[in-house]
Write an enzyme that holds these catalytic residues in place. Structure first.
Site, short mmCIF file in Angstrom:
data_model
loop_
_atom_site.label_atom_id
_atom_site.label_comp_id
_atom_site.label_asym_id
_atom_site.label_seq_id
_atom_site.Cartn_x
_atom_site.Cartn_y
_atom_site.Cartn_z
N PRO A 285 0.84 -1.21 0.00
CG PRO A 285 -0.02 -1.05 2.17
CD PRO A 285 0.72 -1.97 1.26
CG ASP A 459 5.00 -1.37 2.40
OD1 ASP A 459 3.82 -1.24 2.75
OD2 ASP A 459 5.52 -2.49 2.15
CG HIS A 460 0.45 3.66 5.21
ND1 HIS A 460 1.06 3.96 6.41
CD2 HIS A 460 -0.57 4.56 5.09
CE1 HIS A 460 0.44 4.95 6.99
NE2 HIS A 460 -0.57 5.34 6.21
NE ARG A 461 2.99 -4.26 2.95
CZ ARG A 461 3.47 -5.21 2.15
NH1 ARG A 461 2.84 -6.38 2.08
NH2 ARG A 461 4.55 -5.01 1.44
#
Length: 490
Positions: A285, A459-461
């Site tokens: 994401p 990467d929003h994770r």
């Protein structure tokens, strides 16, 4: 042991499955040495020269230049002992005329297959005891001959008996001729006697204005009449209806066939890039943040650096200080330099800094191994060598493997910034935009300053908004005042 050795295309790194033969460096009959480069192959990552595994003489080249070959496929045969004399040919390759003719006894022992279409006794459709025909329960025997679709290339059946005697065929009776009906006259809209193409609002407008739609030549899609056509007709400026031939000629003039299209095979670097970008875009994401920075002090620092005696032969560009800023910011925020590994996050203490480079073969991202341990001068030399190797098309797969964080310099194309896609396995990528002279508030006054815009995708994770913002802010602070940042952070 056979003296003819077949050399298979090897796996050149990271599970590559195929490669394109760019150029053969030897030809059939050449004498070669051990480890001599024999072929240049383009993989999905780089163009690589492959050395010979054996010394000897080139006997056969199996694939021409421009062929894409799978890993493990033989590409060349080498005679490892050419001084031992000629090689005896195997009988397996002998022509059919050289093979011995079969004997009468062997031909008699051959079981002749039943004629095509015949059915063995006991099977459905075949003869059954008592002269019956075996059929499925509930179905009677077929009363007509079985038919099958003729296969491509089949010769006409020769089993049909010839007619007993030629029969004089009676001449066919003349068919009654229907009287020719006059062709419908072409309407002004280019349709022969067909309805006028017009939308309901256009028809209502024509009715209100007293315009006959059949007298108009439509200028819309497929010759349909538009509101403008009706309004021009009402004002008396409508053009005369063109004949059908003129409309057809105008339609034929617009050609959109395959002869005006170009089809480019997707292979090599472009194929790998497409696969990586698609996988990354739909797996990680992405979030992108932007920061506009006054880099006037960075540009002045570069000028002073170029003026020093020990830096006069070194390529110095704004990208060098951007790379230094990224490395220092990673030291302050290590989580940015990490990888998502399913049920865990791998934080790396080393930075393999990728620098995106546009080459004739496509976009590649070689990286500087353990860039954080390099001094500024060593980093400048490494970046110069990396870019020169990429431009020459000599980047190896090892140089493009194992990257942990990437910088893409879109500013060289005059672009302010972008939303870059993460390379697979990385959690952040920084876009460095063009440096422009813009009006900027400096010390309470509007002055012309050197300004750039940074774009950070992450990467929003792994990286939340706070961490991503702090990392980007630190990169911007360094570029706003590099001397002060070096003193404060090191």
């Amino acid at each position: 042991m056979s003296r003819i050795k077949e050399f298979n295309l090897p796996d050149l790194g990271e599970g590559l499955t195929e490669g394109e033969i760019l150029a053969w460096l030897v030809k059939e009959g050449d004498t070669i040495e051990l480890n001599q480069p024999i072929v240049e192959v383009e993989t999905a990552k780089a163009a690589v020269e492959i050395p010979a595994k054996w010394a000897g003489q080139v006997r056969t080249i199996f694939h021409p230049e421009g062929t894409t070959v799978e890993v493990g496929t033989p590409i060349i045969a080498i005679d490892t002992d050419p001084g031992a004399g000629p090689i005896e040919e195997s009988t397996t390759g002998a022509p059919a005329s050289a093979l011995p003719a079969p004997s009468a006894a062997s031909l008699a022992a051959v079981e002749v297959a039943p004629a095509e279409g015949a059915v063995e006794p006991g099977l459905i459709g075949g003869p059954a005891p008592g002269g019956r025909t075996a059929v499925l329960v509930g179905y009677g025997p077929r009363t007509t001959a079985a038919k099958r679709r003729p296969r491509k290339g089949d010769a006409p059946a020769r089993s049909a008996p010839p007619p007993a005697a030629p029969v004089q065929a009676a001449p066919p009776a003349p068919a009654p001729v229907a009287p020719a009906s006059p062709a419908p006259a072409a309407q002004g809209n280019g349709r022969a006697g067909g309805p006028v193409l017009a939308k309901p609002p256009v028809r209502k407008l024509a009715k209100d204005l007293g315009v006959d739609l059949t007298t108009l030549t439509g200028s819309g899609p497929l010759g349909s009449v538009t509101r403008e056509d009706v309004q021009r007709a009402a004002s008396g400026t409508a053009t005369a209806a063109e004949p059908l031939t003129a409309v057809a000629a105008a339609t034929a003039a617009a050609s959109f066939g395959a002869d005006r299209e170009q089809r480019i095979p997707v292979k090599g670097v472009r194929k790998l890039t497409a696969e990586n970008m698609s996988r990354s875009a739909f797996t990680a994401p992405h979030v992108t943040e932007f920061l506009t920075v006054d880099v006037t002090r960075t540009m002045k620092a570069l000028e002073r650096l170029r003026g020093r005696r020990e830096w006069r032969d070194v390529r110095v560009s704004p990208l060098l200080l951007v790379a230094k800023a990224v490395l220092l910011a990673v030291g302050r925020h290590p989580m940015v330099n990490s990888t998502w590994a399913g049920d865990e996050i791998v934080v790396k203490d080393y930075v393999n800094l990728g620098i995106a480079a546009a080459t004739e073969r496509g976009l590649i991202v070689p990286n500087i191994k353990d860039a954080g341990r390099l001094s500024l001068r060593e980093l400048a030399d490494a970046m110069t060598g990396l870019v020169q190797t990429a431009k020459a098309g000599k980047t190896t797969p090892a140089d493009m493997s194992g990257g942990t964080l990437t910088i893409t310099n879109v500013g060289v194309f005059g672009i302010d910034t972008g939303t870059p896609i993460l390379p697979p396995g990385e959690s952040a990528i920084l876009a460095f935009g063009a440096v422009r002279e813009l009006p900027w508030v400096h010390k309470g006054k509007v002055k012309p300053r050197q300004v750039t815009t940074l774009g950070l995708s992450f990467d929003h994770r792994i990286i939340d908004g706070e961490l991503g913002s702090k990392f980007l802010r630190d990169v911007g602070d360094f570029l706003a005042d590099p001397e002060a940042a070096l003193l404060a952070w090191t």
